[in-house]
Design a protein around this motif. Structure first.
Motif, short mmCIF file in Angstrom:
data_model
loop_
_atom_site.label_atom_id
_atom_site.label_comp_id
_atom_site.label_asym_id
_atom_site.label_seq_id
_atom_site.Cartn_x
_atom_site.Cartn_y
_atom_site.Cartn_z
N SER A 112 65.49 39.33 37.06
CA SER A 112 64.07 39.26 36.67
C SER A 112 63.67 40.42 35.77
O SER A 112 62.63 40.35 35.12
CB SER A 112 63.18 39.24 37.92
N SER A 113 64.45 41.47 35.75
CA SER A 113 64.16 42.63 34.88
C SER A 113 65.42 43.48 34.79
O SER A 113 66.26 43.48 35.69
CB SER A 113 63.00 43.47 35.44
N VAL A 114 65.56 44.20 33.69
CA VAL A 114 66.73 45.04 33.47
C VAL A 114 66.36 46.20 32.56
O VAL A 114 65.48 46.07 31.69
CB VAL A 114 67.89 44.22 32.85
N MET A 115 66.97 47.36 32.78
CA MET A 115 66.77 48.51 31.92
C MET A 115 68.00 49.40 31.98
O MET A 115 68.86 49.26 32.87
CB MET A 115 65.50 49.28 32.29
N ILE A 116 68.09 50.35 31.04
CA ILE A 116 69.19 51.30 30.96
C ILE A 116 68.61 52.70 31.09
O ILE A 116 67.60 53.02 30.45
CB ILE A 116 69.95 51.16 29.63
N VAL A 117 69.22 53.53 31.94
CA VAL A 117 68.72 54.88 32.16
C VAL A 117 69.82 55.88 31.86
O VAL A 117 71.01 55.57 31.92
CB VAL A 117 68.21 55.06 33.61
N ASP A 118 69.39 57.11 31.55
CA ASP A 118 70.30 58.24 31.35
C ASP A 118 70.16 59.16 32.55
O ASP A 118 69.05 59.60 32.87
CB ASP A 118 69.96 59.01 30.07
N ARG A 119 71.28 59.46 33.19
CA ARG A 119 71.27 60.42 34.30
C ARG A 119 72.37 61.44 34.04
O ARG A 119 73.55 61.16 34.21
CB ARG A 119 71.50 59.73 35.64
N GLY A 120 71.94 62.60 33.57
CA GLY A 120 72.92 63.59 33.17
C GLY A 120 73.62 63.15 31.91
O GLY A 120 72.99 62.89 30.88
N SER A 121 74.93 63.05 31.98
CA SER A 121 75.73 62.63 30.83
C SER A 121 76.22 61.20 30.97
O SER A 121 77.17 60.81 30.28
CB SER A 121 76.92 63.58 30.66
N GLN A 122 75.60 60.44 31.86
CA GLN A 122 76.05 59.08 32.11
C GLN A 122 74.92 58.08 31.86
O GLN A 122 73.73 58.42 31.97
CB GLN A 122 76.53 58.94 33.57
N ASN A 123 75.30 56.86 31.52
CA ASN A 123 74.36 55.74 31.39
C ASN A 123 74.57 54.80 32.56
O ASN A 123 75.70 54.53 32.97
CB ASN A 123 74.58 54.99 30.08
N TYR A 124 73.45 54.28 33.08
CA TYR A 124 73.50 53.34 34.20
C TYR A 124 72.59 52.16 33.89
O TYR A 124 71.60 52.28 33.15
CB TYR A 124 73.05 54.00 35.51
N PHE A 125 72.92 51.01 34.47
CA PHE A 125 72.11 49.81 34.35
C PHE A 125 71.31 49.63 35.65
O PHE A 125 71.87 49.70 36.75
CB PHE A 125 72.99 48.58 34.12
N ILE A 126 70.00 49.39 35.51
CA ILE A 126 69.13 49.11 36.65
C ILE A 126 68.67 47.65 36.52
O ILE A 126 68.09 47.28 35.49
CB ILE A 126 67.91 50.05 36.69
#
Length: 620
Positions: A311-325
């Motif tokens: 139903s929803s998706v986004m990409i975040v930066d945490r430190g030096s890594q990318n994650y999918f929410i």
């Protein structure tokens, strides 16, 4: 009978009807008490009839004003209550009237919107987005057509990438498309990570690369004429050319090789370059776009057999890594690594429809919202650490977050827009989540709005929930800019408010959606770009938005002097100093001794004190 005579005689006719009915019901009057009760009932019915006639006259007056506005071609001001009541039956009322309480301060579109380009295509567009090119201050436009194929264009409309298959099922519709620049030191370094979803349990991840470079013009090359072309990712390159080896690539891309599938295109412009050698070599600037498939995010099926759809998706930066929410229709939020492996999942709501949207919040938090609540999801603990905010009856339609001032604008399905404070600072400087309703924006439409924040303003666009009912598809939605400073300081007296700073109409075109982005060059933000899409039209129009930022509203606990202009305080203080010095000079000048009497002479008490002072204290 003429309408005026009918309005004049209608109360008498209504009273006569009641009297005749009273005569017919005279058998109900047997004694004095019953007769008084019967008369009381008749008086109440007469009062109700009077109110009904008064309401009809008010509606006729309002409709007469609407008719005058339609005939004259100009908008007429109408009281807010009348306008809202009539708009419930016909939303077209908002197209021919102004809200008398909240008229727009400006309606000049071309004073604030500067054309910045357009992308004209011959196919319907499902999704569109703007990609910033690193260090160049330019943007590329991404489009997804009805066949779930990706296209890329420059802001001038030159084609960079054509018909790249995103891999969704035939007949599906892409409902979400998000992207972010990959972090350094990761496989996505320098690329744009692109995630698309079609409302099923899958979301597909691609790496997008856009490169601008200069290369020499090869004789008899098909690209020397500067026309657009499309080629595969393994397209030929004159690597053995010494001139091409000196070319510098300035963009956001890394080479993504040995993946499943890829596609690319280029756009070139010719120029003549010279180096230290006397030989002049003609070169061209080539913009290349490459898209490469990476992996698939698949949400698991519940043990009960219920399917979790994205139903929803986004990409975040945490430190030096990318994650999918990823938020799903069952009310859970999942977190995935860059290679699409799951990091964790948590249930955040029981509301119908699950998680409706995700967006960036402060720090490592992600703001999520459902139909009747919003809260923050921690990407560090993969959990919801504080209770979500709630308290409204109408379902939540959209939300915009101001991360600088910790504000959230909630757009409800009934047309209301409420502004909440999401953070509060304690005595020791720590910040905690709060759910304080600050104010509601003026209601200008009964339709829900898509909202966004921009420089102290909330941008709102009315949209139709059901295109086939109540003539909503016939309206011409307008872009509204609400001044939050004016809303906060307004006491809504008898004078018109200045809350609606700008109202832009694109008639006869019907604005369907908008997107606002900005780029950075050398660490500084450039003017934001506004992308607009119109119903029944293909392509995207680009504008540069120019709007002055109002002074920020005072935060909670601020003293009133902090809101008062500092220049005014300084001016008042200086006037006081000048007046004091002038008065001092008038009364005898700066001797440094008090006790001056009338005419500037010393009084007896001061003379006695001076005589009692030691000679060394008096000085020379």
């Amino acid at each position: 009978m003429a309408p005026g005579r009918f309005d004049r005689w209608s109360p008498c006719v209504f009273a006569l009807v009641l009297l005749l009915q009273a005569g017919a019901d005279s058998h109900e009057c047997h004694d004095e008490e019953s007769c008084q009760a019967h008369v009381k009932v008749l008086l109440e019915r007469l009062q109700q009839g009077r109110q009904s006639i008064k309401g009809s006259a008010t509606r006729l007056k309002a409709l007469s004003e609407v008719r005058s506005a339609i005939v004259s071609g100009n908008r007429e001001e109408m009281p807010s209550v009348w306008r809202h009541h009539l708009a419930k039956g016909s939303p077209l009322i908002t197209d021919v009237t102004w809200d008398a309480k909240h008229p727009p301060v400006s309606t000049d579109a071309w004073l604030h919107l500067i054309p910045a380009g357009s992308v004209e295509v011959d196919f319907p567009v499902q999704q569109y987005s703007l990609v910033s090119l690193k260090g160049q201050g330019k943007q590329a436009v991404l489009l997804v057509d009805e066949g779930c194929k990706l296209w890329a264009f420059t802001s001038k409309g030159d084609n960079l990438l054509a018909e790249f298959d995103l891999g969704h099922e035939p007949g599906s519709r892409v409902t979400h498309m998000v992207h972010v620049r990959g972090q350094d030191g990761t496989p996505a370094q320098g690329s744009h990570i692109l995630v698309t979803a079609d409302g099923s349990r899958e979301a597909r991840v691609h790496f997008l690369r856009v490169v601008m470079k200069r290369e020499p013009i090869v004789a008899n090359s098909s690209a020397t004429n500067g026309t657009n072309s499309t080629e595969s990712s393994s397209g030929t390159k004159s690597a053995d050319s010494a001139a091409e080896r000196k070319v510098e690539e300035a963009d956001d891309g890394v080479n993504v090789s040995n993946e499943e599938s890829s596609g690319s295109g280029n756009v070139s412009t010719e120029s003549e370059a010279s180096d230290d050698s006397p030989v002049k070599v003609k070169t061209r600037t080539v913009t290349r776009a490459t898209s490469t498939f990476k992996c698939v995010i698949k949400l698991p099926v519940k043990k009960s057999g219920e399917v979790r759809n994205v139903s929803s998706v986004m990409i975040v930066d945490r430190g030096s890594q990318n994650y999918f929410i990823v938020g799903d229709t069952q009310g859970s939020i999942s977190m995935y690594h860059l290679n699409c492996t799951k990091k964790g999942r948590v249930r955040v709501t029981e509301d119908h429809g699950g998680v409706k949207g995700l967006m960036k919040s402060t720090g490592l938090a992600v703001l999520f919202y459902t139909s009747h609540s919003f809260g923050t999801f921690s990407t560090f603990t993969v959990d919801v650490q504080e209770n979500p905010c709630s308290g409204w009856n109408s379902p939540l339609f959209d939300i915009a977050v101001d991360t600088v001032n910790s504000r959230a604008a909630l757009a409800l399905e009934n047309g209301d827009i409420a502004v909440y404070a999401t953070k509060q600072t304690g005595k020791q400087g720590q910040q905690t989540m709060t759910c304080d309703l600050l104010y509601k924006l003026p209601k200008t439409s009964v339709q829900p709005h898509r909202v966004n924040y921009f420089r102290g303003h909330v941008i709102a666009l009315p949209v139709a929930l059901d295109e086939g009912s109540r003539g909503l598809s016939l309206t011409t939605p307008e872009l509204l800019f609400f001044n939050l400073g004016a809303v906060h300081s307004s006491n809504y007296g008898t004078a018109p408010s200045r809350a609606l700073a700008l109202q832009i109409s694109f008639a006869p075109h019907r604005l369907e959606s908008f997107m606002l982005t900005s780029t950075q060059v050398a660490g500084k933000s450039t003017a934001p770009t506004l992308a607009l899409s119109f119903a029944g039209e293909t392509g995207v129009q680009l504008y540069t938005l120019s709007l002055k930022q109002p002074p920020p509203p005072p935060s909670e606990g601020d003293d009133w002097l902090e809101w008062f202009p500092k220049q005014t305080i300084f001016g008042v203080a200086m006037v006081g100093v000048v007046v004091w010095n002038a008065r001092k000079a008038e009364l005898g000048g700066g001797g440094g001794l008090g006790g001056l009497g009338e005419g500037g002479e010393l009084d007896e008490e001061t003379i006695a004190k001076i005589k009692a002072m030691a000679p060394d204290e008096l000085g020379d």
